[in-house]
Enzyme design. Structure first.
Site, short mmCIF file in Angstrom:
data_model
loop_
_atom_site.label_atom_id
_atom_site.label_comp_id
_atom_site.label_asym_id
_atom_site.label_seq_id
_atom_site.Cartn_x
_atom_site.Cartn_y
_atom_site.Cartn_z
N GLU A 283 -3.13 -1.05 3.28
CA GLU A 283 -2.18 -2.09 2.84
C GLU A 283 -1.01 -2.20 3.80
O GLU A 283 0.03 -1.56 3.60
CB GLU A 283 -1.68 -1.77 1.42
N GLU A 375 -9.66 -2.80 -3.07
CA GLU A 375 -8.90 -2.04 -4.07
C GLU A 375 -8.30 -3.00 -5.08
O GLU A 375 -7.77 -4.04 -4.72
CB GLU A 375 -7.77 -1.24 -3.40
C1 IDC Z 1 -0.80 5.12 -5.93
C2 IDC Z 1 -1.37 6.19 -6.82
C3 IDC Z 1 -0.27 7.14 -7.21
C4 IDC Z 1 0.43 7.65 -5.96
C5 IDC Z 1 0.91 6.48 -5.13
C6 IDC Z 1 1.58 6.89 -3.84
O1 IDC Z 1 -2.00 5.60 -7.93
O2 IDC Z 1 -0.80 8.23 -7.95
O3 IDC Z 1 1.52 8.45 -6.34
O4 IDC Z 1 -0.17 5.66 -4.81
O5 IDC Z 1 0.66 7.35 -2.93
C7 IDC Z 1 -1.71 0.58 -3.92
C8 IDC Z 1 -2.09 1.64 -2.96
C9 IDC Z 1 -2.42 2.91 -3.68
C10 IDC Z 1 -1.53 3.13 -4.87
C11 IDC Z 1 -1.80 2.01 -5.88
C12 IDC Z 1 -1.01 2.15 -7.19
O6 IDC Z 1 -3.14 1.26 -2.10
O7 IDC Z 1 -2.30 3.98 -2.75
O8 IDC Z 1 -1.87 4.36 -5.46
N1 IDC Z 1 -1.51 0.75 -5.24
O9 IDC Z 1 0.37 2.12 -6.93
N2 IDC Z 1 -1.46 -0.67 -3.64
C13 IDC Z 1 -1.06 -1.30 -4.76
C14 IDC Z 1 -1.09 -0.41 -5.80
#
Ligand code: IDC
Length: 457
Positions: A283, A375
């Protein structure tokens, strides 16, 4: 070894001969080398050498071997710098395959000439160490009939769709891991059996964070872990999306060198597989599309050099929202696409945060760009909160209608609404009963496990 034994039994010509250096059952130390004469004609032949680093990671290597017959000469080689002195041949790593992490392989080869016989070399060295390790033969038996990879084979992009070996559009539906640095125990034989057999998932996305205690802390270890998950998916007939999970910082160029090192290794190692899709930047955020495009145009050639036919997914601006989350839209990509073929663009959404305006953008963009939802979550963009069932269903219906593939965040027992399993599930052995599923897990399992529509003609 099967091929060598078959050859000895039939006394056939040496074309197709494969020799494994070292006894096959020996403990893996140092390196393994597999020499294959892939073609032979009057006075000439073509040979491939697959080397696997079974020792510590190396940032440069030289392969050495002796051609047994005095008349054998290397004429021209590839994927390495080749030289010959007397009967001694050396091959030095090229820019893109010079770094070999533990367990990583690379394929090189040459066209040779011979005057008498054309025997295979029997001993190889890597950086002076004799290769005594054995490598497991790449699986030659196709996965069980009817699995997603058995039916669809090598995928490619056709127009705005992902197409199978019959050149027909397919939608792949599956799950993403959580960060493998945190949720490693969730990915084991039992959980992947459940994913393939109960969920009937077409794919596993392997989310390898680069920061946050991920790849940058142990490149060799994470590369090996990704490769092993690719193998576990392959064994179950599922595709594997190798996700270079950049997130913070948002500019993928921060990780450009790491990306080149990582992808040169995994692409060389997995080049012969049909189940691998590469996702080069999860992302991008806080960065222009031009910067993302520049990154993509430097990383994609590294992948192609090793694995020319694999599909590559490119992240988009604004957390892979095609720019929408930054007030832009898909036109920035349509008007300035990445200069590469066989690629798709990532679109990510979280159903409780991203609704009609985002669905409208996907609906428009899908007519012009190959999209892959590598995702998405059923909850808010934090990864937590309640499942927004209405928005999730609207999204899934839209993706089904447009035949856009997807991977849901996450196949894990994280203590957050996006996780498919209840906390503690991965400490046990039950991934199949309904009691281990969260609301999000139950919804996704019910959607993913319906019959696939994979055309075969
Ligand atoms: C989130 C995980 C969370 C973690 C966070 C930071 O769910 O447990 O603490 O990342 O690393 C994304 C990202 C993905 C995120 C997810 C939800 O690709 O890494 O995971 N998210 O926030 N993009 C939008 C949402």
């Amino acid at each position: 070894m099967k091929r060598l034994l078959a050859l000895l039994a039939t006394g056939a010509s040496t074309v197709g001969l494969t020799v494994l250096a070292g006894p096959p059952a020996q403990a893996a130390t140092g390196c393994a080398a597999e020499y294959t004469i892939t073609n032979q004609w009057e006075g000439g032949f073509q040979a491939g050498v697959k080397i696997t680093n079974l020792g510590d990671p190396v940032s440069g290597w030289t392969l050495g071997f002796t051609l047994p017959d005095a008349g054998q000469k290397v004429v021209q080689g590839w994927n390495a710098t080749w030289s010959q002195s007397g009967s001694q041949v050396t091959a030095g790593g090229a820019d893109w395959n010079r770094t070999l992490s533990t367990g990583a392989s690379t394929d090189l080869g040459f066209v040779g000439s011979f005057t008498g016989s054309n025997p295979a070399p029997t001993s190889f060295t890597l950086n002076g160490v004799t290769c005594t390790g054995s490598v497991t033969d790449p699986p030659t038996d196709p996965p069980a009939t009817g699995t997603p990879t058995a039916v669809n084979g090598q995928l490619h992009v056709c127009g705005v769709h992902l197409c199978n070996q019959y050149d027909r559009p397919v939608q792949l539906r599956g799950m993403s891991t959580h960060g493998i640095q945190w949720f490693g125990p969730c990915y084991n034989d039992a959980s992947l059996d459940a994913l393939a057999q109960d969920w009937k998932s077409d794919l596993l996305r392997v989310a390898m964070y680069v920061q946050e205690d991920g790849y940058e802390t142990d490149p060799a270890g994470f590369t090996a872990r990704v490769n092993s998950l690719v193998d576990m998916a392959e064994a179950r007939g599922m595709y594997a999306v190798i996700d270079f999970h950049t997130l913070t910082p948002g500019d993928p160029n921060y990780n450009l060198d790491r990306a080149k090192t990582f992808f040169s290794s995994v692409a060389a190692r997995n080049a012969h597989k049909k189940n691998v899709i590469y996702e080069i930047a999860n992302e991008p955020n806080g960065v222009s599309w031009a910067a993302v495009k520049s990154y993509a145009e430097q990383v994609i050639p590294v992948i192609r050099a090793a694995d020319p036919d694999a599909v590559v997914i490119v992240g988009t601006r604004g957390w892979s929202s095609l720019g929408v989350s930054d007030g832009s839209n898909e036109s920035e990509v349509v008007n300035n696409p990445v200069n590469a073929t066989n690629i798709m663009y990532a679109f990510h959404f979280y159903a409780a945060s991203h609704k009609d305006a985002y669905r409208a953008a996907v609906n428009r963009a899908a007519a012009q760009l190959p999209l892959f939802v590598s995702e998405f979550g059923t909850v808010s963009a934090t990864g937590g909160g309640a499942v927004d069932r209405a928005s999730s269903v609207a999204w899934l219906d839209l993706l089904d209608r447009l035949k856009i593939g997807y991977a849901n965040w996450t196949y894990s027992d994280a203590d957050e609404g996006s996780a498919a399993f209840r906390p503690g599930t991965c400490g046990g052995t039950d991934y199949s009963s309904s009691g281990v599923l969260t609301e999000s897990g139950a919804l996704l399992k019910s959607r993913i496990s319906t019959a696939d529509d994979f055309p075969t003609s």
